[in-house]
Design a protein around this motif. Structure first.
Motif, mmCIF file in Angstrom:
data_model
loop_
_atom_site.group_PDB
_atom_site.id
_atom_site.type_symbol
_atom_site.label_atom_id
_atom_site.label_comp_id
_atom_site.label_asym_id
_atom_site.label_seq_id
_atom_site.Cartn_x
_atom_site.Cartn_y
_atom_site.Cartn_z
ATOM 1 N N ASP A 39 -40.697 19.038 23.191
ATOM 2 C CA ASP A 39 -41.248 20.391 23.299
ATOM 3 C C ASP A 39 -40.211 21.381 22.781
ATOM 4 O O ASP A 39 -39.075 21.395 23.271
ATOM 5 C CB ASP A 39 -41.573 20.722 24.758
ATOM 6 N N PRO A 40 -40.595 22.202 21.803
ATOM 7 C CA PRO A 40 -39.608 23.132 21.233
ATOM 8 C C PRO A 40 -39.192 24.210 22.230
ATOM 9 O O PRO A 40 -39.934 24.513 23.168
ATOM 10 C CB PRO A 40 -40.360 23.747 20.043
ATOM 11 N N SER A 41 -38.032 24.784 21.985
ATOM 12 C CA SER A 41 -37.580 25.902 22.814
ATOM 13 C C SER A 41 -38.458 27.111 22.509
ATOM 14 O O SER A 41 -39.191 27.125 21.509
ATOM 15 C CB SER A 41 -36.121 26.232 22.487
ATOM 16 N N LEU A 44 -37.868 28.606 18.988
ATOM 17 C CA LEU A 44 -38.470 27.811 17.912
ATOM 18 C C LEU A 44 -39.997 27.917 17.959
ATOM 19 O O LEU A 44 -40.653 27.988 16.908
ATOM 20 C CB LEU A 44 -38.020 26.347 18.012
#
Lengths: 64, 150
Positions: A39-41, A44
């Motif tokens: 899971d992207p930050s 991002l």
């Protein structure tokens, strides 16, 4: 977390490498996000949403 | 950036894979290998000198003894610098995971070995092997993680 990244990328006929270049991340990152392994930050996720001219909620979902 | 696009159409060689590495990883590669090369070189030189009658005393003995450890500290610092410089968060995530596997591996090994030393006649595990074994576990984990996320 589910996402529509692969669909959005396919609509634009971009390869994973193309998307990675646009996001300034590695192709492995794009692959991991697309397959739900990572899971992207938030920063991002915002970059992804901005690139596809969409909202984060329209791309990422925590429900089926 | 453009190199990456071109490389997708053909089988990847080492040089092509290298061109896809992030600038932070390239810097880490050179720093880390420099530190490890220094460690190996210092270890061999000190072992050779010791075998040929070089047995310093006092402060010099302490300095000579700590020299290889400073190279290990440099290698650890290079890892920390990589984590602070890497802008690709997923690569950073993989690196952190590999460090955790390395720490876990060395803790399991030393714990099990410690008890084996108490209850069996197994050879003594010198603490100077802690970092090399940590590195071994981390390298294996790094390879597996990168293979799984290729």
């Amino acid at each position: 977390m589910k996402n529509r990244l692969r669909v959005l990328r396919a609509e634009r006929e971009w390869s994973q490498a193309d998307l990675a270049d646009r996001l300034e991340v590695s192709r492995q990152s794009v692959n991991a996000i697309e397959t739900g392994k990572y899971d992207p930050s938030l920063p991002l996720a915002f970059r992804i949403a901005r690139l596809f001219e969409s909202s984060i909620e329209a791309i990422f979902s925590d429900t089926d | 950036m453009k190199e990456r696009k071109l490389n997708m159409s053909c089988p990847q060689g080492w040089s092509q894979q290298w061109s896809q590495k992030t600038p932070a990883f390239r810097r880490y590669f050179f720093r880390f290998n420099g530190a490890i090369s220094s460690f190996v070189a210092l270890s061999f030189v000190l072992a050779y000198l010791s075998l040929h009658g070089f047995h310093p005393r006092g402060t010099l003995a302490c300095i000579v003894a700590v020299l290889p450890a400073t190279a290990i500290v440099a290698a650890l610092v290079s890892g920390g610098m990589y984590l602070s410089e890497e802008t690709d968060e997923f690569q950073r995530h993989l690196f952190v995971q590999s460090i955790l596997w390395g720490v876990g591996g060395i803790m399991v090994l030393t714990s099990v070995w410690g008890y084996l030393q108490i209850y069996t006649q197994i050879i003594h595990f010198s603490t100077i092997w802690t970092y090399p074994f940590f590195l071994l576990f981390q390298a294996i984990a790094w390879g597996v993680l990168r293979w799984r996320n290729r």
